[in-house]
Design an enzyme around this catalytic site. Structure first.
Site, PDB file in Angstrom:
ATOM      1  N   LYS A 191      33.321  43.581  41.928  1.00  0.00           N
ATOM      2  CA  LYS A 191      33.090  42.330  41.158  1.00  0.00           C
ATOM      3  C   LYS A 191      34.286  41.755  40.437  1.00  0.00           C
ATOM      4  O   LYS A 191      34.322  40.705  40.485  1.00  0.00           O
ATOM      5  CB  LYS A 191      31.917  42.677  40.100  1.00  0.00           C
ATOM      6  N   ARG A 201      22.887  43.080  32.178  1.00  0.00           N
ATOM      7  CA  ARG A 201      22.711  44.424  32.729  1.00  0.00           C
ATOM      8  C   ARG A 201      21.419  44.915  32.444  1.00  0.00           C
ATOM      9  O   ARG A 201      21.232  46.078  32.886  1.00  0.00           O
ATOM     10  CB  ARG A 201      23.841  45.484  32.334  1.00  0.00           C
ATOM     11  N   ARG A 245      40.336  53.947  41.863  1.00  0.00           N
ATOM     12  CA  ARG A 245      40.737  52.873  40.856  1.00  0.00           C
ATOM     13  C   ARG A 245      41.036  53.776  39.572  1.00  0.00           C
ATOM     14  O   ARG A 245      41.955  53.223  38.885  1.00  0.00           O
ATOM     15  CB  ARG A 245      39.515  52.171  40.312  1.00  0.00           C
ATOM     16  N   ARG A 289      41.222  53.689  33.185  1.00  0.00           N
ATOM     17  CA  ARG A 289      39.954  53.643  32.719  1.00  0.00           C
ATOM     18  C   ARG A 289      39.489  55.070  32.479  1.00  0.00           C
ATOM     19  O   ARG A 289      39.262  55.771  33.540  1.00  0.00           O
ATOM     20  CB  ARG A 289      38.936  52.722  33.512  1.00  0.00           C
ATOM     21  N   ARG A 311      26.950  56.247  34.833  1.00  0.00           N
ATOM     22  CA  ARG A 311      26.882  54.530  35.128  1.00  0.00           C
ATOM     23  C   ARG A 311      25.958  54.360  36.288  1.00  0.00           C
ATOM     24  O   ARG A 311      25.467  53.348  36.207  1.00  0.00           O
ATOM     25  CB  ARG A 311      28.525  54.437  35.318  1.00  0.00           C
TER      26      ARG A 311
HETATM   27  P1  AMP Z   1      32.318  47.325  33.489  1.00  0.00           P
HETATM   28  O1  AMP Z   1      33.824  46.952  33.214  1.00  0.00           O
HETATM   29  O2  AMP Z   1      31.559  46.215  33.756  1.00  0.00           O
HETATM   30  O3  AMP Z   1      32.218  48.375  34.498  1.00  0.00           O
HETATM   31  O4  AMP Z   1      31.731  47.904  32.103  1.00  0.00           O
HETATM   32  C1  AMP Z   1      32.239  49.266  31.611  1.00  0.00           C
HETATM   33  C2  AMP Z   1      31.299  49.706  30.469  1.00  0.00           C
HETATM   34  O5  AMP Z   1      31.137  48.569  29.594  1.00  0.00           O
HETATM   35  C3  AMP Z   1      29.986  49.945  30.985  1.00  0.00           C
HETATM   36  O6  AMP Z   1      29.643  51.258  31.342  1.00  0.00           O
HETATM   37  C4  AMP Z   1      29.001  49.731  29.863  1.00  0.00           C
HETATM   38  O7  AMP Z   1      29.230  51.014  28.768  1.00  0.00           O
HETATM   39  C5  AMP Z   1      29.747  48.512  29.043  1.00  0.00           C
HETATM   40  N1  AMP Z   1      29.335  47.210  29.305  1.00  0.00           N
HETATM   41  C6  AMP Z   1      29.622  46.024  29.975  1.00  0.00           C
HETATM   42  N2  AMP Z   1      29.050  45.404  30.357  1.00  0.00           N
HETATM   43  C7  AMP Z   1      27.780  45.534  29.426  1.00  0.00           C
HETATM   44  C8  AMP Z   1      26.565  44.967  29.373  1.00  0.00           C
HETATM   45  N3  AMP Z   1      26.235  43.665  30.009  1.00  0.00           N
HETATM   46  N4  AMP Z   1      25.457  45.600  28.682  1.00  0.00           N
HETATM   47  C9  AMP Z   1      25.803  46.788  28.084  1.00  0.00           C
HETATM   48  N5  AMP Z   1      27.082  47.502  28.239  1.00  0.00           N
HETATM   49  C10 AMP Z   1      28.149  46.843  28.953  1.00  0.00           C
END
Ligand code: AMP
Length: 190
Positions: A14, A89, A128, A134, A146
């Site tokens: 994404k 989400r 990654r 990360r 996740r």
């Molecule tokens: P991402 O970079 O999208 O993989 O997000 C990393 C982490 O941030 C996720 O595993 C969640 O802990 C938190 N996170 C990101 N976006 C959301 C969301 N829309 N709602 C809740 N937690 C989020």
């Protein structure tokens, strides 16, 4: 405005594909994950709170996430549109987004989902982790969490947009350029 929700499990591509979409369509990128990570780096109160969830592979509570998203949205002057990456989400976030966009006199144009199988996701996240720094990519238990959270809480969001006839899905496996071409085609037909 062109408002796209880019959907897919962790590691689907994404973030990478969002960069190409914003360049072509002149959209503003709103990635809740990126905004949380910037807050963690800046050691803000929001960052501290978010970190306690992110480090476990859990979702940050809806209310916190929705309020943050709204305030980032409002910061943008004269937007041509937005790409929402990693948001919504949960169904509660999707409903809150619809309500908010209506109050801003706009709406979601469509959700485009990247379809990638689970074994490929694990492999991509492992790779990654070597470059992203990360911590949530480095630990197989957090990755599994996740993926589980994605299946339980995030997959239902697909139906939310299907019911509105705003859902399309593309194959997320292939070269970066191949996936980008499929995405552009899906976006052009929104
Ligand atoms: P991402 O970079 O999208 O993989 O997000 C990393 C982490 O941030 C996720 O595993 C969640 O802990 C938190 N996170 C990101 N976006 C959301 C969301 N829309 N709602 C809740 N937690 C989020």
């Amino acid at each position: 405005m062109l408002n796209i929700v880019l959907f897919g499990p962790p590691g689907a591509g994404k973030g990478t594909q969002s960069e190409r979409i914003i360049e072509k369509y002149g959209l503003k990128h709103l990635s809740t994950g990126d905004i949380f990570r910037a807050n963690i780096k800046g050691e803000t109160e929001l960052g501290k709170l978010a970190k306690s969830y992110i480090d476990k592979g859990q979702l940050v509570p809806d209310e916190v996430t929705i309020n943050m998203l709204k305030s980032e949205f409002k910061k943008v002057e004269n937007p041509k549109g937005f790409i929402f990456d990693g948001f919504p989400r949960t169904n509660a976030q999707a409903a809150a987004l619809d309500e908010f966009l209506t109050s801003e006199n706009t709406a979601i144009s469509g959700m485009v989902a990247l379809d990638v199988e689970e074994s490929e996701l694990r492999e991509r996240l492992r790779k990654r982790a070597e470059v992203s720094g990360r911590t949530d990519d480095a630990d197989p238990n957090i990755i599994q969490n996740r993926i589980n959270v994605y299946k339980a809480e995030t997959l239902p969001v697909k139906e939310y947009y299907q019911k509105q006839d705003k859902y399309s899905e593309i194959n997320g496996i292939g070269s970066l350029d191949e996936v980008t071409a499929r995405l552009f085609k899906a976006i052009d037909s929104l």
